[in-house]
Design an enzyme around this catalytic site. Structure first.
Site, short mmCIF file in Angstrom:
data_model
loop_
_atom_site.label_atom_id
_atom_site.label_comp_id
_atom_site.label_asym_id
_atom_site.label_seq_id
_atom_site.Cartn_x
_atom_site.Cartn_y
_atom_site.Cartn_z
CD GLU A 1 -3.16 -0.73 -0.12
OE1 GLU A 1 -2.99 0.38 -0.58
OE2 GLU A 1 -3.75 -1.67 -0.59
CE1 TYR B 1 -7.49 2.93 -0.34
CE2 TYR B 1 -4.91 3.34 -0.20
CZ TYR B 1 -6.20 2.45 -0.81
OH TYR B 1 -6.09 1.47 -1.65
CG ASP C 1 -8.38 3.42 -4.70
OD1 ASP C 1 -9.65 3.62 -4.99
OD2 ASP C 1 -7.53 2.63 -5.15
#
Ligand code: SF4
Length: 235
Positions: free
Chosen positions: A27, A104, A122
């Site tokens: 990520e 996020y 996202d």
């Protein structure tokens, strides 16, 4: 949607694990780097540092070197700091306490690794949400990301092959080109990247370097001035 994902979902290496460290690495790398560029770097990173403990024990200079080419070098340094925090104290309940982890990334690690019922939103997921107006469950996250990346494209969505088309109020619409990203060529970001690349290769005399870039990199902890004051090195 589930059937579409089962058939068309992208086969990405970080989808074959539920290890929170591996998901965190993916990520953080994906934050500003494209999937195709991330895949080989992610695999190499996990080979070199297969756990948060292994990464935590690495010197910062080695981590900065390994991050070269992925861009936005602070991400690599923050990942290193996050690993040190995890190695020392375990995973915090609130993942945003880790350096470089925003809402996020915390939601993505929470969902994909820890099975938390939270939808990581996202830009791809947000686009599908906005266009359909649907309320998606956290379980749909991977499918939504792939749908946004391959079907519900920013300008010309491929509605004819979209599994949500039947109920989507935006079906068939076209969108204006989005504002272009500011130019990298000639930017301060480029000057920083160039300076860091030089220092990552070997210690550099300060007089040959871009002083503004050095000062900015030093503030972020990415380089440091040697005690003599005339040489710049990795931390
Ligand atoms: S029908 Fe078109 S606009 Fe609606 S979600 Fe699918 S691709 Fe996007």
């Amino acid at each position: 949607m589930r059937a579409w994902y089962a058939e068309h979902g992208r086969d990405l290496p970080w989808r074959q694990t539920r290890d929170p460290y591996a998901i965190l690495v993916s990520e953080v790398m994906l934050q500003q780097t494209q999937v195709e560029r991330v895949i080989p770097r992610y695999l190499a990173w996990l080979k070199q540092w297969p756990s948060a403990e292994a990464l935590a024990a690495a010197p910062a200079a080695e981590v900065i070197r390994a991050w070269q080419g992925l861009g936005h070098n602070r991400r690599g340094l923050n990942l290193h700091r996050a690993a040190q925090r995890i190695a020392a104290n375990g995973w915090p309940e609130d993942l945003t306490e880790l350096p470089g982890v925003g809402p996020y990334t915390a939601a993505a690690v929470g969902n994909f690794a820890l099975g938390r019922a939270v939808l990581p939103v996202d830009t791809n997921v947000m686009r599908v949400q906005e266009r359909t107006g649907f309320d998606f469950s956290p379980a749909a996250a991977q499918g939504l990301m792939d749908l946004g990346a391959t079907i519900c494209l920013a300008r010309i969505p491929r509605c004819s092959v979209c599994p949500l088309a039947a109920d989507c109020p935006s079906r068939g619409r076209r969108y204006e080109p989005q504002r272009k990203q500011s130019r990298y060529e000639g930017s301060f970001r480029q000057r920083r990247a160039r300076t860091l690349r030089l220092v990552a290769e070997s210690e550099q005399p300060l007089r040959g370097l871009d002083h503004e870039a050095v000062a900015s990199l030093a503030r972020d902890g990415l380089v440091r001035l040697a005690p003599c004051g005339t040489k710049v090195t990795l931390p």
